[in-house]
Design a protein around this motif. Structure first.
Motif, PDB file in Angstrom:
ATOM      1  N   ASP A 366       0.841  -1.201   0.000  1.00 33.13           N
ATOM      2  CA  ASP A 366       0.000   0.000   0.000  1.00 33.13           C
ATOM      3  C   ASP A 366       0.869   1.242   0.000  1.00 33.13           C
ATOM      4  O   ASP A 366       0.742   2.115  -0.869  1.00 33.13           O
ATOM      5  CB  ASP A 366      -0.897  -0.015   1.237  1.00 33.13           C
ATOM      6  N   GLY A 367       1.793   1.303   0.968  1.00 33.64           N
ATOM      7  CA  GLY A 367       2.634   2.486   1.073  1.00 33.64           C
ATOM      8  C   GLY A 367       3.512   2.701  -0.141  1.00 33.64           C
ATOM      9  O   GLY A 367       3.583   3.804  -0.679  1.00 33.64           O
ATOM     10  N   VAL A 423      15.068  -6.851   3.340  1.00 30.76           N
ATOM     11  CA  VAL A 423      13.740  -6.247   3.167  1.00 30.76           C
ATOM     12  C   VAL A 423      13.478  -5.219   4.261  1.00 30.76           C
ATOM     13  O   VAL A 423      12.988  -4.110   3.988  1.00 30.76           O
ATOM     14  CB  VAL A 423      12.647  -7.341   3.173  1.00 30.76           C
ATOM     15  N   VAL A 424      13.799  -5.556   5.517  1.00 28.13           N
ATOM     16  CA  VAL A 424      13.591  -4.612   6.627  1.00 28.13           C
ATOM     17  C   VAL A 424      14.415  -3.342   6.418  1.00 28.13           C
ATOM     18  O   VAL A 424      13.927  -2.223   6.621  1.00 28.13           O
ATOM     19  CB  VAL A 424      13.953  -5.281   7.970  1.00 28.13           C
ATOM     20  N   LEU A 425      15.672  -3.492   6.003  1.00 25.61           N
ATOM     21  CA  LEU A 425      16.524  -2.327   5.748  1.00 25.61           C
ATOM     22  C   LEU A 425      15.922  -1.432   4.666  1.00 25.61           C
ATOM     23  O   LEU A 425      15.880  -0.192   4.815  1.00 25.61           O
ATOM     24  CB  LEU A 425      17.914  -2.795   5.325  1.00 25.61           C
ATOM     25  N   LEU A 426      15.434  -2.029   3.604  1.00 24.02           N
ATOM     26  CA  LEU A 426      14.867  -1.250   2.503  1.00 24.02           C
ATOM     27  C   LEU A 426      13.594  -0.533   2.920  1.00 24.02           C
ATOM     28  O   LEU A 426      13.324   0.591   2.491  1.00 24.02           O
ATOM     29  CB  LEU A 426      14.597  -2.176   1.312  1.00 24.02           C
ATOM     30  N   VAL A 427      12.793  -1.180   3.764  1.00 24.43           N
ATOM     31  CA  VAL A 427      11.565  -0.543   4.253  1.00 24.43           C
ATOM     32  C   VAL A 427      11.902   0.694   5.071  1.00 24.43           C
ATOM     33  O   VAL A 427      11.266   1.753   4.925  1.00 24.43           O
ATOM     34  CB  VAL A 427      10.744  -1.546   5.089  1.00 24.43           C
ATOM     35  N   LEU A 428      12.893   0.592   5.940  1.00 28.99           N
ATOM     36  CA  LEU A 428      13.292   1.747   6.744  1.00 28.99           C
ATOM     37  C   LEU A 428      13.810   2.875   5.859  1.00 28.99           C
ATOM     38  O   LEU A 428      13.573   4.059   6.142  1.00 28.99           O
ATOM     39  CB  LEU A 428      14.357   1.321   7.750  1.00 28.99           C
ATOM     40  N   MET A 429      14.503   2.516   4.785  1.00 34.86           N
ATOM     41  CA  MET A 429      15.009   3.538   3.863  1.00 34.86           C
ATOM     42  C   MET A 429      13.857   4.282   3.192  1.00 34.86           C
ATOM     43  O   MET A 429      13.849   5.520   3.124  1.00 34.86           O
ATOM     44  CB  MET A 429      15.906   2.889   2.807  1.00 34.86           C
ATOM     45  N   SER A 431      10.791   4.622   4.188  1.00 35.41           N
ATOM     46  CA  SER A 431       9.941   5.379   5.117  1.00 35.41           C
ATOM     47  C   SER A 431      10.408   6.821   5.286  1.00 35.41           C
ATOM     48  O   SER A 431       9.631   7.679   5.708  1.00 35.41           O
ATOM     49  CB  SER A 431       9.904   4.672   6.477  1.00 35.41           C
ATOM     50  N   CYS A 432      11.661   7.072   4.939  1.00 34.75           N
ATOM     51  CA  CYS A 432      12.176   8.452   5.056  1.00 34.75           C
ATOM     52  C   CYS A 432      11.547   9.393   4.025  1.00 34.75           C
ATOM     53  O   CYS A 432      11.552  10.618   4.216  1.00 34.75           O
ATOM     54  CB  CYS A 432      13.697   8.460   4.889  1.00 34.75           C
ATOM     55  N   ILE A 433      11.000   8.843   2.928  1.00 35.54           N
ATOM     56  CA  ILE A 433      10.475   9.693   1.860  1.00 35.54           C
ATOM     57  C   ILE A 433       9.191  10.406   2.276  1.00 35.54           C
ATOM     58  O   ILE A 433       9.116  11.642   2.201  1.00 35.54           O
ATOM     59  CB  ILE A 433      10.277   8.869   0.575  1.00 35.54           C
ATOM     60  N   TRP A 535       5.521   2.510   8.496  1.00 34.45           N
ATOM     61  CA  TRP A 535       6.086   2.249   9.817  1.00 34.45           C
ATOM     62  C   TRP A 535       5.313   1.154  10.547  1.00 34.45           C
ATOM     63  O   TRP A 535       5.892   0.391  11.324  1.00 34.45           O
ATOM     64  CB  TRP A 535       6.096   3.524  10.645  1.00 34.45           C
ATOM     65  N   LEU A 536       4.014   1.068  10.302  1.00 35.71           N
ATOM     66  CA  LEU A 536       3.202   0.052  10.973  1.00 35.71           C
ATOM     67  C   LEU A 536       3.626  -1.359  10.564  1.00 35.71           C
ATOM     68  O   LEU A 536       3.448  -2.315  11.322  1.00 35.71           O
ATOM     69  CB  LEU A 536       1.722   0.274  10.635  1.00 35.71           C
ATOM     70  N   ALA A 537       4.207  -1.499   9.373  1.00 33.98           N
ATOM     71  CA  ALA A 537       4.588  -2.822   8.876  1.00 33.98           C
ATOM     72  C   ALA A 537       5.883  -3.334   9.494  1.00 33.98           C
ATOM     73  O   ALA A 537       6.126  -4.544   9.498  1.00 33.98           O
ATOM     74  CB  ALA A 537       4.736  -2.773   7.354  1.00 33.98           C
ATOM     75  N   VAL A 538       6.731  -2.451  10.009  1.00 35.17           N
ATOM     76  CA  VAL A 538       8.067  -2.867  10.472  1.00 35.17           C
ATOM     77  C   VAL A 538       8.004  -3.876  11.611  1.00 35.17           C
ATOM     78  O   VAL A 538       8.652  -4.937  11.538  1.00 35.17           O
ATOM     79  CB  VAL A 538       8.910  -1.634  10.853  1.00 35.17           C
ATOM     80  N   PRO A 539       7.240  -3.632  12.699  1.00 35.60           N
ATOM     81  CA  PRO A 539       7.203  -4.640  13.772  1.00 35.60           C
ATOM     82  C   PRO A 539       6.594  -5.967  13.323  1.00 35.60           C
ATOM     83  O   PRO A 539       7.002  -7.030  13.808  1.00 35.60           O
ATOM     84  CB  PRO A 539       6.355  -3.977  14.869  1.00 35.60           C
TER      85      PRO A 539
END
Length: 569
Positions: A366-367, A423-429, A431-433, A535-539
């Protein structure tokens, strides 16, 4: 590497080369702009809805400098022209999800996967080509929405069939075969040593000489065998991510080529509606032409190696049943029933890590997908960027995607990271946008700095580099990580659920962004929603245990998969 495997791999990559052009050129760039322009050409300025949008733009001399909002009347409702594009996309992904559910049972039949892929490829490419003869001044201009919907449905359904080939191709790769041979050799050696030790023990211990040996002794776990099993799993994961990355790089490369070709007419015609239609139509032609190698080289079934008998044994559709007469209607009904069984709580508990990953994917898709379409519309309607600038951004993003698809597999080998960790690293990257876009509401940045918070067109180019580098690798690793968590022989069904999860969220995301734009008149507010979703997807993602999920998927077959539940229903 056998010539047969090379041909099948090239066939798979050729369809990525053919179909991904539609995403890069049309779905994420020209379709949102073109649909907005179709609506604008037939819309009126708010709040009086009397002056045509295009006549006002002509008076100003530039269609992208007016601050007035434009709306088009669809039925009885006035819809913001930017929201119109998002609503069409929402409808297309909703229909795409229904289609994917209905076809999943048929696609799991060994002889049906390839025909389904080619059928939906034909539907999607032809729908894109129909933009060429349709003018925005035509009374039938609303058909642009219909063509966009069918093109997206064709793409999504065909990609489900394409992704279903990925686990078999990875399993037949040279590195996976070598790791499997090592595992089998160690298993044979361990069994031989254990048998010799048991024989020697019987000879020296009369008390056990006549006892049954059918029940294994406690503590017979072999650490070396366990290590080799883990090495095989790691080799299979690396092969999956490598092939997936090659597919993304191949598709992005094709998209860049066509984007650069389309840049010429878009620039020469100053972003006219015809130039946008031309770019979409050309993506359909490219899609159709380069699907021909896939039609020639892809196998009629998922079998891709000498180990295919093992995969066939896991197939939900037995080989002998695949050759029997069957009805499309019955298969569609069965697919919906089977989906209901798959989503029962008892099944979710059996494959809890697979479903945790799907829950995270629901939020992330979605994001990520909404970020791409929202960014294009934000650049056009808020930053007033010319179409030629947006085309350049559209070329930069996949170019960086190619780089990341090649760089991250190298980093993975050097660092020894798992697919999930990347995948987790890329998601955090990523999320900065949206977080950076939210800074545009800070008064100090908005009024005192020449840039910051995504308030200037130049920042869009910088973010295109950053987003493209993260998103390209994310796409390849997301589906590669999922391949580790699904049962063998049911790839189409589970990748169908993967696509449904994707499209269900992608239906919600653009819809909410469209509602936000309509309610506030400022699409920037949607960055808060996108930031929350990512951010909700990370945990949820961090709670996934891939090794346990792989074991659960293997035991899922050993226990009969869906058969027991299906028989109950």
């Amino acid at each position: 590497m056998s010539s047969s495997y090379k041909r099948q791999l090239l066939g798979w990559l050729s369809y990525a080369f053919a179909s991904e052009v539609f995403v890069v050129v049309s779905l994420t760039l020209f379709l949102p702009i073109c649909l907005e322009q179709f609506a604008r050409d037939n819309g009126y300025l708010r709040p009086d809805y009397i002056r045509p949008c295009m006549s006002e733009a002509e008076n100003n001399g530039n269609a992208y400098t007016t601050e007035l909002r434009c709306a088009v009347k669809i039925g009885w409702a006035w819809i913001d022209t930017a929201s119109f594009s998002l609503y069409v996309y929402s409808m297309s992904v909703a229909l795409q999800a229904l289609t994917v559910i209905s076809m999943s049972s048929i696609a799991d039949r060994p002889t049906c996967r390839k025909p389904l892929l080619l059928t939906f490829a034909a539907i999607g490419s032809f729908s894109a080509m129909l933009f060429l003869p349709l003018s925005s001044s035509s009374p039938l201009w609303i058909l642009a929405a219909v063509f966009a919907i069918f093109a997206n449905v064709g793409f999504g359904a065909s990609v489900v069939a394409m992704n279903a080939y990925l686990p078999a191709l990875a399993s037949a790769s040279p590195e996976a075969i070598q790791a499997r041979v090592n595992l089998e050799e160690l298993s044979t050696s361990s069994d031989h040593i254990r048998s010799s030790e048991e024989d020697a023990e019987r000879e020296h211990s009369p008390s056990v000489r006549n006892e049954s040996v059918t029940v294994p002794l406690l503590g017979t776990s072999d650490p070396l065998k366990d290590d080799d099993q883990r090495e095989f799993n790691a080799a299979l994961s690396r092969a999956t991510s490598r092939i997936s990355s090659l597919g993304i790089a191949s598709g992005y490369g094709a998209g860049i080529i066509l984007l650069l070709l389309a840049l010429v007419p878009v620039t020469k015609m100053h972003g006219s509606t015809f130039s946008l239609r031309l770019a979409i139509g050309l993506s359909g032609v490219w899609w159709a032409v380069f699907s021909i190698p896939a039609a020639l080289w892809l196998p009629r079934s998922t079998a891709a190696s000498k180990h295919d008998d093992e995969s066939a044994a896991f197939s939900p559709v037995p080989v002998e049943a695949a050759n029997k007469d069957w009805a499309i209607r019955a298969e569609i009904v069965a697919a919906w029933k089977r989906l209901g069984v798959m989503l029962r709580w008892s099944q979710i508990k059996r494959l809890q890590h697979t479903f945790r990953y799907l829950a995270a994917w629901f939020l992330l898709s979605d994001g990520f997908t909404t970020i791409t379409s929202t960014a294009v519309l934000f650049g056009k309607t808020t930053l007033h960027m010319a179409p030629s600038w947006l085309v350049l951004i559209g070329a930069i993003t996949p170019l960086m995607g190619i780089a990341s698809s090649l760089v991250f597999p190298y980093l993975q080998r050097r660092l020894g990271w798992s697919n999930l960790r990347i995948v987790v690293l890329l998601v955090l990257m990523v999320s900065c946008i949206p977080a950076y876009g939210c800074l545009g509401f800070v008064p100090f940045i908005k009024h005192n700095l020449p840039f910051g918070g995504l308030t200037t067109p130049g920042e869009m180019f910088g973010l295109a580099v950053y987003f493209g580098f993260a998103y390209g690798a994310f796409q390849s690793y997301a589906r590669a990580c999922y391949a580790d968590l699904i049962p063998q022989g049911e790839e189409a069904r589970w990748y169908g659920l993967f696509s449904i999860t994707d499209k269900s969220s992608s239906f919600v995301g653009p819809l909410i962004v469209g509602l936000i734009a309509d309610a506030t008149g400022n699409i920037r507010y949607s960055f808060f929603f996108l930031l929350f979703m990512v951010w909700l997807a990370v945990p949820v993602l961090l709670s996934v245990n891939v090794e346990q999920g792989r074991t659960d998927a293997r035991n899922y077959h050993a226990d009969g998969g869906l058969s027991e539940e299906s028989s109950e229903s």
